[in-house]
Design a protein around this motif. Structure first.
Motif, PDB file in Angstrom:
ATOM      1  N   LEU A  39       0.845  -1.194   0.000  1.00  0.00           N
ATOM      2  CA  LEU A  39       0.000   0.000   0.000  1.00  0.00           C
ATOM      3  C   LEU A  39       0.884   1.250   0.000  1.00  0.00           C
ATOM      4  O   LEU A  39       1.663   1.470   0.924  1.00  0.00           O
ATOM      5  CB  LEU A  39      -0.919  -0.010   1.224  1.00  0.00           C
ATOM      6  N   HIS A  40       0.719   2.069  -1.033  1.00  0.00           N
ATOM      7  CA  HIS A  40       1.607   3.218  -1.248  1.00  0.00           C
ATOM      8  C   HIS A  40       1.198   4.439  -0.430  1.00  0.00           C
ATOM      9  O   HIS A  40       0.155   4.462   0.221  1.00  0.00           O
ATOM     10  CB  HIS A  40       1.663   3.560  -2.737  1.00  0.00           C
ATOM     11  N   GLY A  41       2.035   5.462  -0.514  1.00  0.00           N
ATOM     12  CA  GLY A  41       1.805   6.702   0.214  1.00  0.00           C
ATOM     13  C   GLY A  41       0.863   7.657  -0.510  1.00  0.00           C
ATOM     14  O   GLY A  41       0.362   7.364  -1.606  1.00  0.00           O
ATOM     15  N   LEU A  42       0.649   8.819   0.082  1.00  0.00           N
ATOM     16  CA  LEU A  42      -0.396   9.759  -0.327  1.00  0.00           C
ATOM     17  C   LEU A  42      -0.337  10.121  -1.806  1.00  0.00           C
ATOM     18  O   LEU A  42      -1.353  10.090  -2.501  1.00  0.00           O
ATOM     19  CB  LEU A  42      -0.299  11.033   0.520  1.00  0.00           C
ATOM     20  N   THR A  43       0.822  10.496  -2.308  1.00  0.00           N
ATOM     21  CA  THR A  43       0.930  10.976  -3.693  1.00  0.00           C
ATOM     22  C   THR A  43       1.606   9.961  -4.605  1.00  0.00           C
ATOM     23  O   THR A  43       2.010  10.303  -5.716  1.00  0.00           O
ATOM     24  CB  THR A  43       1.719  12.296  -3.749  1.00  0.00           C
ATOM     25  N   ARG A  44       1.707   8.733  -4.163  1.00  0.00           N
ATOM     26  CA  ARG A  44       2.454   7.723  -4.900  1.00  0.00           C
ATOM     27  C   ARG A  44       1.538   6.772  -5.655  1.00  0.00           C
ATOM     28  O   ARG A  44       0.327   6.959  -5.714  1.00  0.00           O
ATOM     29  CB  ARG A  44       3.382   6.974  -3.950  1.00  0.00           C
ATOM     30  N   ALA A 105       0.672  -7.258   5.163  1.00  0.00           N
ATOM     31  CA  ALA A 105       0.429  -5.882   4.725  1.00  0.00           C
ATOM     32  C   ALA A 105       1.694  -5.050   4.873  1.00  0.00           C
ATOM     33  O   ALA A 105       2.247  -4.943   5.972  1.00  0.00           O
ATOM     34  CB  ALA A 105      -0.708  -5.263   5.520  1.00  0.00           C
ATOM     35  N   PHE A 106       2.153  -4.489   3.752  1.00  0.00           N
ATOM     36  CA  PHE A 106       3.244  -3.523   3.745  1.00  0.00           C
ATOM     37  C   PHE A 106       2.621  -2.156   3.493  1.00  0.00           C
ATOM     38  O   PHE A 106       1.944  -1.957   2.482  1.00  0.00           O
ATOM     39  CB  PHE A 106       4.238  -3.808   2.612  1.00  0.00           C
ATOM     40  N   GLY A 107       2.857  -1.187   4.371  1.00  0.00           N
ATOM     41  CA  GLY A 107       2.254   0.127   4.183  1.00  0.00           C
ATOM     42  C   GLY A 107       3.241   1.248   4.403  1.00  0.00           C
ATOM     43  O   GLY A 107       3.852   1.341   5.472  1.00  0.00           O
ATOM     44  N   THR A 108       3.399   2.097   3.390  1.00  0.00           N
ATOM     45  CA  THR A 108       4.230   3.293   3.512  1.00  0.00           C
ATOM     46  C   THR A 108       3.340   4.498   3.768  1.00  0.00           C
ATOM     47  O   THR A 108       2.416   4.758   2.996  1.00  0.00           O
ATOM     48  CB  THR A 108       5.051   3.521   2.229  1.00  0.00           C
ATOM     49  N   SER A 109       3.588   5.217   4.852  1.00  0.00           N
ATOM     50  CA  SER A 109       2.876   6.454   5.152  1.00  0.00           C
ATOM     51  C   SER A 109       1.368   6.221   5.142  1.00  0.00           C
ATOM     52  O   SER A 109       0.859   5.481   5.983  1.00  0.00           O
ATOM     53  CB  SER A 109       3.318   7.544   4.160  1.00  0.00           C
ATOM     54  N   LEU A 110       0.620   6.811   4.196  1.00  0.00           N
ATOM     55  CA  LEU A 110      -0.822   6.554   4.108  1.00  0.00           C
ATOM     56  C   LEU A 110      -1.112   5.057   4.079  1.00  0.00           C
ATOM     57  O   LEU A 110      -2.066   4.587   4.714  1.00  0.00           O
ATOM     58  CB  LEU A 110      -1.392   7.216   2.846  1.00  0.00           C
ATOM     59  N   GLY A 111      -0.291   4.296   3.359  1.00  0.00           N
ATOM     60  CA  GLY A 111      -0.493   2.849   3.302  1.00  0.00           C
ATOM     61  C   GLY A 111      -0.365   2.179   4.658  1.00  0.00           C
ATOM     62  O   GLY A 111      -1.040   1.189   4.946  1.00  0.00           O
ATOM     63  N   LEU A 131       5.165  -1.431   8.760  1.00  0.00           N
ATOM     64  CA  LEU A 131       4.749  -0.033   8.748  1.00  0.00           C
ATOM     65  C   LEU A 131       5.968   0.822   8.438  1.00  0.00           C
ATOM     66  O   LEU A 131       6.925   0.853   9.222  1.00  0.00           O
ATOM     67  CB  LEU A 131       4.147   0.359  10.100  1.00  0.00           C
ATOM     68  N   ASN A 132       5.929   1.508   7.313  1.00  0.00           N
ATOM     69  CA  ASN A 132       7.085   2.277   6.850  1.00  0.00           C
ATOM     70  C   ASN A 132       6.905   3.755   7.153  1.00  0.00           C
ATOM     71  O   ASN A 132       6.160   4.469   6.485  1.00  0.00           O
ATOM     72  CB  ASN A 132       7.273   2.064   5.344  1.00  0.00           C
ATOM     73  N   ASP A 133       7.590   4.206   8.201  1.00  0.00           N
ATOM     74  CA  ASP A 133       7.663   5.610   8.599  1.00  0.00           C
ATOM     75  C   ASP A 133       6.291   6.213   8.867  1.00  0.00           C
ATOM     76  O   ASP A 133       5.969   7.315   8.420  1.00  0.00           O
ATOM     77  CB  ASP A 133       8.409   6.437   7.542  1.00  0.00           C
ATOM     78  N   VAL A 134       5.500   5.489   9.624  1.00  0.00           N
ATOM     79  CA  VAL A 134       4.182   5.979   9.999  1.00  0.00           C
ATOM     80  C   VAL A 134       3.761   5.299  11.291  1.00  0.00           C
ATOM     81  O   VAL A 134       4.199   4.179  11.580  1.00  0.00           O
ATOM     82  CB  VAL A 134       3.147   5.719   8.886  1.00  0.00           C
ATOM     83  N   GLY A 135       2.939   5.997  12.065  1.00  0.00           N
ATOM     84  CA  GLY A 135       2.465   5.418  13.320  1.00  0.00           C
ATOM     85  C   GLY A 135       1.145   6.018  13.731  1.00  0.00           C
ATOM     86  O   GLY A 135       0.515   6.772  12.977  1.00  0.00           O
ATOM     87  N   PRO A 136       0.696   5.721  14.939  1.00  0.00           N
ATOM     88  CA  PRO A 136      -0.591   6.227  15.422  1.00  0.00           C
ATOM     89  C   PRO A 136      -0.610   7.730  15.676  1.00  0.00           C
ATOM     90  O   PRO A 136      -1.675   8.327  15.755  1.00  0.00           O
ATOM     91  CB  PRO A 136      -0.809   5.460  16.722  1.00  0.00           C
ATOM     92  N   GLU A 137       0.575   8.330  15.843  1.00  0.00           N
ATOM     93  CA  GLU A 137       0.687   9.782  15.987  1.00  0.00           C
ATOM     94  C   GLU A 137       1.624  10.296  14.900  1.00  0.00           C
ATOM     95  O   GLU A 137       2.688   9.718  14.670  1.00  0.00           O
ATOM     96  CB  GLU A 137       1.243  10.160  17.365  1.00  0.00           C
ATOM     97  N   LEU A 138       1.218  11.387  14.251  1.00  0.00           N
ATOM     98  CA  LEU A 138       1.995  11.961  13.163  1.00  0.00           C
ATOM     99  C   LEU A 138       2.501  13.339  13.566  1.00  0.00           C
ATOM    100  O   LEU A 138       1.781  14.115  14.195  1.00  0.00           O
ATOM    101  CB  LEU A 138       1.135  12.065  11.893  1.00  0.00           C
ATOM    102  N   ASP A 139       3.738  13.634  13.185  1.00  0.00           N
ATOM    103  CA  ASP A 139       4.355  14.904  13.547  1.00  0.00           C
ATOM    104  C   ASP A 139       3.695  16.044  12.757  1.00  0.00           C
ATOM    105  O   ASP A 139       3.668  16.008  11.526  1.00  0.00           O
ATOM    106  CB  ASP A 139       5.846  14.839  13.216  1.00  0.00           C
ATOM    107  N   PRO A 140       3.167  17.067  13.442  1.00  0.00           N
ATOM    108  CA  PRO A 140       2.542  18.196  12.740  1.00  0.00           C
ATOM    109  C   PRO A 140       3.499  18.908  11.780  1.00  0.00           C
ATOM    110  O   PRO A 140       3.058  19.480  10.780  1.00  0.00           O
ATOM    111  CB  PRO A 140       2.103  19.132  13.874  1.00  0.00           C
TER     112      PRO A 140
END
Length: 292
Positions: A39-44, A105-111, A131-140
């Motif tokens: 599962l890809h990221g937001l703009t990918r 499941a492999f997920g980058t960011s949004l994925g 989970l690739n560089d994403v978690g339950p809390e995201l840095d503003p």
């Protein structure tokens, strides 16, 4: 499905609940193991997973969907459907069509957000997760950076111009990159349009709901993440990430004792998963799945 790209994968299509024709790639692999859902990221788009698929296909089947509004998938009539809960419904429709009872499941960011949401809604379907560089809390800070560029279409006359633009925008994310790396990335995120110009390969309207704070994830992502407890989990974090703070990544590893945290040196958001540390983390995760 039609065979594509020197027979490395087949192209498949499925329909969303609201009538969008969506696209996925299917890389063949062993049928005695769960397929890997990438599962890809937001703009990918699906091209983001080419290097991972080239390394793993054959031993593992990989299903690589393109979210609505990306790549060869249809663009939504209502831009407010460009949100994680709708993407999740789209992914579930694909898994049902393919009759896949379990996936890694492999997920980058949004994925990765979608991976956690899938765990929360259909835990038994996930055999393991990366989970690739994403978690339950995201840095503003990182969210603000992304909101600053998403949805702004630009065009370029040549691939080298596109590569230079990608390098200018992402130099802090990949400080070790050279010209060939930027060119490779440019070809992942852009396409050639009918006028012969090189443009970003997504619907600019995906930015509309993302600009509303809170729309980037679900309401209770810690509970969603903790639904992965007991499953093999790999957390990959870029050392320079402005999306996944180091304390959040450490808390993720502490809360789920089957999770392993890997930090990728000199990379920001997000690791490409071709880095030696990333590839080794994936291999350790898949060894746990194969061993089970």
């Amino acid at each position: 499905m039609a065979l594509s790209d020197k027979q490395r994968f087949t192209d498949g299509y499925w329909w969303s609940n609201d009538g969008l024709r969506l696209h996925y790639r299917d890389y063949a692999g062993r049928d005695d193991r769960p397929a890997i859902l990438c599962l890809h990221g937001l703009t990918r788009n699906a091209r983001d997973w080419e290097d991972v698929a080239d390394r793993l296909a054959g031993q593992w089947r990989l299903i690589v969907p393109e979210m609505r509004g990306r790549g060869e998938s249809g663009y939504a009539r209502d831009p407010m459907t460009y949100v994680p809960l709708v993407y999740l419904q789209d992914v579930e429709a694909l898994l049902n069509q393919l009759e896949l009872p379990q996936v890694v499941a492999f997920g980058t960011s949004l994925g990765g957000i979608l991976t956690m949401l899938l765990a929360a809604t259909d835990r038994d379907r996930i055999a393991a997760a990366m989970l690739n560089d994403v978690g339950p809390e995201l840095d503003p800070v990182g969210l603000g950076r992304i909101r600053g560029y998403v949805g702004k279409q630009v065009s370029h006359p040549t691939w080298m111009h596109a590569a230079r633009a990608v390098a200018e925008a992402n130099g802090d994310v990949y400080p070790r990159y050279e010209v060939q790396d930027w060119l490779h990335m440019a070809k992942r995120v852009h396409r050639l349009n009918s006028a012969g110009r090189i443009i970003l390969d997504y619907d600019m309207k995906i930015a509309e709901p993302f600009r509303v704070p809170g729309n980037e994830a679900g309401p209770d992502m810690w509970r969603a993440y903790e639904a992965l407890a007991g499953k093999p989990v790999a957390i990959v974090r870029g050392e320079l990430s402005d999306i996944l703070p180091a304390p959040v990544a450490a808390a993720m590893a502490a809360r789920v004792d089957t999770a392993e945290l890997t930090t990728v040196d000199q990379v920001g958001h997000a690791p490409t998963l071709t880095e030696p540390a990333s590839a080794a983390a994936i291999d350790r995760l898949l060894a746990r799945v194969a061993g089970a």
